[in-house]
Enzyme design. Structure first.
Site, PDB file in Angstrom:
ATOM      1  N   SER A   1       0.822  -1.205   0.000  1.00  0.00           N
ATOM      2  CA  SER A   1       0.000   0.000   0.000  1.00  0.00           C
ATOM      3  C   SER A   1       0.854   1.252   0.000  1.00  0.00           C
ATOM      4  CB  SER A   1      -0.863   0.028   1.260  1.00  0.00           C
ATOM      5  OG  SER A   1      -1.610  -1.139   1.370  1.00  0.00           O
TER       6      SER A   1
ATOM      7  N   HIS B   1      -0.948  -2.465  -7.157  1.00  0.00           N
ATOM      8  CA  HIS B   1      -1.724  -2.204  -5.941  1.00  0.00           C
ATOM      9  C   HIS B   1      -3.207  -2.375  -6.222  1.00  0.00           C
ATOM     10  CE1 HIS B   1      -2.987   0.877  -2.669  1.00  0.00           C
ATOM     11  NE2 HIS B   1      -3.034  -0.351  -2.211  1.00  0.00           N
TER      12      HIS B   1
ATOM     13  N   GLU C   1      -3.603   0.315  -9.117  1.00  0.00           N
ATOM     14  CA  GLU C   1      -2.622   1.405  -9.181  1.00  0.00           C
ATOM     15  C   GLU C   1      -1.271   0.734  -9.488  1.00  0.00           C
ATOM     16  OE1 GLU C   1      -2.138   5.153  -6.176  1.00  0.00           O
ATOM     17  OE2 GLU C   1      -2.248   3.207  -5.248  1.00  0.00           O
TER      18      GLU C   1
ATOM     19  N   ASN D   1      -3.459   6.055  -1.358  1.00  0.00           N
ATOM     20  CA  ASN D   1      -3.247   6.116   0.095  1.00  0.00           C
ATOM     21  C   ASN D   1      -2.615   7.424   0.557  1.00  0.00           C
ATOM     22  OD1 ASN D   1      -4.468   3.767   1.027  1.00  0.00           O
ATOM     23  ND2 ASN D   1      -2.787   2.546   0.200  1.00  0.00           N
TER      24      ASN D   1
HETATM   25  N1  LIG Z   1      -6.176  -4.514   3.587  1.00  0.00           N
HETATM   26  C1  LIG Z   1      -6.327  -3.670   2.581  1.00  0.00           C
HETATM   27  O1  LIG Z   1      -7.361  -2.998   2.424  1.00  0.00           O
HETATM   28  C2  LIG Z   1      -5.216  -3.534   1.563  1.00  0.00           C
HETATM   29  C3  LIG Z   1      -5.490  -2.886   0.341  1.00  0.00           C
HETATM   30  C4  LIG Z   1      -4.479  -2.807  -0.624  1.00  0.00           C
HETATM   31  C5  LIG Z   1      -3.222  -3.332  -0.336  1.00  0.00           C
HETATM   32  N2  LIG Z   1      -2.981  -3.939   0.877  1.00  0.00           N
HETATM   33  C6  LIG Z   1      -1.643  -4.500   1.102  1.00  0.00           C
HETATM   34  O2  LIG Z   1      -1.699  -5.901   0.863  1.00  0.00           O
HETATM   35  C7  LIG Z   1      -0.760  -6.570   1.725  1.00  0.00           C
HETATM   36  C8  LIG Z   1      -1.495  -7.634   2.516  1.00  0.00           C
HETATM   37  O3  LIG Z   1      -2.509  -7.021   3.281  1.00  0.00           O
HETATM   38  P1  LIG Z   1      -3.755  -7.875   3.848  1.00  0.00           P
HETATM   39  O4  LIG Z   1      -4.749  -6.883   4.297  1.00  0.00           O
HETATM   40  O5  LIG Z   1      -4.135  -8.959   2.888  1.00  0.00           O
HETATM   41  O6  LIG Z   1      -3.069  -8.555   5.146  1.00  0.00           O
HETATM   42  P2  LIG Z   1      -3.538  -9.863   5.936  1.00  0.00           P
HETATM   43  O7  LIG Z   1      -3.005  -9.710   7.315  1.00  0.00           O
HETATM   44  O8  LIG Z   1      -4.984 -10.138   5.737  1.00  0.00           O
HETATM   45  O9  LIG Z   1      -2.732 -11.052   5.180  1.00  0.00           O
HETATM   46  C9  LIG Z   1      -1.335 -11.177   5.141  1.00  0.00           C
HETATM   47  C10 LIG Z   1      -1.009 -12.665   4.937  1.00  0.00           C
HETATM   48  O10 LIG Z   1       0.403 -12.779   4.662  1.00  0.00           O
HETATM   49  C11 LIG Z   1       0.877 -13.953   5.323  1.00  0.00           C
HETATM   50  N3  LIG Z   1       2.317 -13.801   5.472  1.00  0.00           N
HETATM   51  C12 LIG Z   1       2.992 -12.970   6.291  1.00  0.00           C
HETATM   52  N4  LIG Z   1       4.323 -13.081   6.082  1.00  0.00           N
HETATM   53  C13 LIG Z   1       4.477 -14.008   5.098  1.00  0.00           C
HETATM   54  C14 LIG Z   1       5.610 -14.555   4.427  1.00  0.00           C
HETATM   55  N5  LIG Z   1       6.845 -14.145   4.708  1.00  0.00           N
HETATM   56  N6  LIG Z   1       5.405 -15.469   3.461  1.00  0.00           N
HETATM   57  C15 LIG Z   1       4.148 -15.895   3.149  1.00  0.00           C
HETATM   58  N7  LIG Z   1       3.033 -15.409   3.751  1.00  0.00           N
HETATM   59  C16 LIG Z   1       3.206 -14.482   4.712  1.00  0.00           C
HETATM   60  C17 LIG Z   1       0.101 -14.005   6.626  1.00  0.00           C
HETATM   61  O11 LIG Z   1       0.095 -15.326   7.159  1.00  0.00           O
HETATM   62  C18 LIG Z   1      -1.285 -13.523   6.188  1.00  0.00           C
HETATM   63  O12 LIG Z   1      -2.116 -14.622   5.813  1.00  0.00           O
HETATM   64  C19 LIG Z   1      -0.098  -5.480   2.568  1.00  0.00           C
HETATM   65  O13 LIG Z   1       1.091  -5.096   1.944  1.00  0.00           O
HETATM   66  C20 LIG Z   1      -1.129  -4.360   2.533  1.00  0.00           C
HETATM   67  O14 LIG Z   1      -0.569  -3.098   2.753  1.00  0.00           O
HETATM   68  C21 LIG Z   1      -3.957  -4.064   1.818  1.00  0.00           C
END
Ligand SMILES: NC(=O)c1ccc[n+]([C@@H]2O[C@H](COP(=O)([O-])OP(=O)(O)OC[C@H]3O[C@@H](n4cnc5c(N)ncnc54)[C@H](O)[C@@H]3O)[C@@H](O)[C@H]2O)c1
Length: 296
Positions: free
Chosen positions: A120, A141, A153, A191
């Site tokens: 993000s 993104h 994005e 963001n």
């Molecule tokens: N939540 C949102 O609205 C959103 C929107 C756009 C982008 N993002 C980005 O997407 C990414 C994930 O966010 P999310 O909300 O899905 O988080 P989340 O916590 O729901 O999921 C993250 C997952 O990654 C896994 N994980 C952690 N370290 C790992 C590794 N080294 N190898 C393999 N798996 C691993 C965890 O077990 C977990 O299942 C982040 O970078 C976040 O900034 C989030």
């Protein structure tokens, strides 16, 4: 680059599982990896129930839904990504953890493979510099939830090549998405603008300007936002919002991005939002704004 046939998605949380779903629904073979087996089984059931909802609402045929599920595989072994044409990382929003992963992916992935991050806010240029292929590293993104939200994005790192950009744009458009392009500055476009608004909503709550309900209703009915900023923060994940504010503050060098103490306190308390059942609001079975946040 030839058409992408197989992608690897790392991280099976809310974003990774949604990205895997969108890709498989658009004809791409997908491997989904997570370190946590529970995350993979949760991803498997949420993807299949979401695809079934697409079928029951006649957005796709039953045959297409079944084919999509067949194209999807789950793995806890990153080595399975050696044949992927394109890898999308969607793990925890931490630069150190993402860099470790990019170092591993760089060793495992074939030399032509593109490594994309769904970060993000973290610098694509710095993630790219941890690999031997910075020209093939890019930001992709997706918005939350990926199967529903139209936007992607794309973020160009300092060394991202034209070929990598074109292949990423083509893949995004194949997934039915609209692309916007950002240079690599903290928070990119969406963001950079959204998170300070969410942070300000926390300050309004923290300083007693209004109740959480009135802050959210004010922004929904007063500015035509589909969700209020506090509701949206719960949906995104308060930990994700806090990480992004810290990246904005450090990356843009301006204390106007300092996270609100109330946001920090909620994260310290484990109130991470909908994914934990409690954030600014509490969520029971029939959760708040279930309609606007469902995958379909
Ligand atoms: N939540 C949102 O609205 C959103 C929107 C756009 C982008 N993002 C980005 O997407 C990414 C994930 O966010 P999310 O909300 O899905 O988080 P989340 O916590 O729901 O999921 C993250 C997952 O990654 C896994 N994980 C952690 N370290 C790992 C590794 N080294 N190898 C393999 N798996 C691993 C965890 O077990 C977990 O299942 C982040 O970078 C976040 O900034 C989030």
């Amino acid at each position: 680059m030839a058409t992408v046939k197989r992608i690897g998605v790392v991280g099976g949380g809310q974003m990774g599982s949604g990205i895997a779903q969108v890709a498989t629904m658009h004809g791409v073979d997908v491997w989904l990896h997570d370190l946590d087996p529970q995350a993979l089984s949760k991803a498997s059931s949420s993807i299949s129930s979401s695809i079934h909802r697409f079928v029951s609402k006649s957005h796709i045929t039953q045959a297409k839904g079944a084919e999509a599920l067949k194209r999807l595989r789950f793995t806890s072994n990153l080595e399975d990504f050696r044949l992927a044409d394109f890898i999308i990382e969607a793990i925890v929003e931490s630069e150190d953890v993402k860099k470790d992963l990019f170092v591993k992916l760089d060793k495992i992935a074939k030399s032509s493979a593109i490594l994309a991050s769904n970060t993000s806010s973290i610098s694509i240029t710095r993630l790219a510099s941890s690999t031997s292929r910075p020209r093939q590293v890019i930001g992709m993104h997706f918005m939350n939830p990926p199967p529903v939200m139209k936007l992607i994005e794309i973020v160009r790192g300092a060394d991202t090549s034209e070929e990598t950009f074109a292949a990423t744009k083509a893949l995004a458009e194949r997934m039915g998405k609209v692309v916007i392009t950002s240079q690599d500055y903290s928070g990119f476009i969406v963001n950079r603008i959204l998170m300070p608004m969410i942070n300000e909503a926390f300050f309004a709550l923290y300083t007693g300007v209004a109740t959480k309900e009135d802050i959210d209703t004010g922004m929904k009915l007063g500015t035509n936002h589909p969700m209020g900023p506090l509701e949206l923060a719960d949906f995104i994940g308060l930990d994700v919002c806090l990480s992004i504010m810290r990246v904005l503050q450090a990356g843009l060098g301006d204390n106007k991005y300092a996270p609100c103490p109330l946001l920090v306190k909620y994260v310290d308390a484990g109130r991470l939002g909908r994914k934990r059942g409690v954030g600014v609001y509490e969520y029971h079975k029939e959760s708040r704004s279930a309609k606007s946040s469902s995958r379909l």
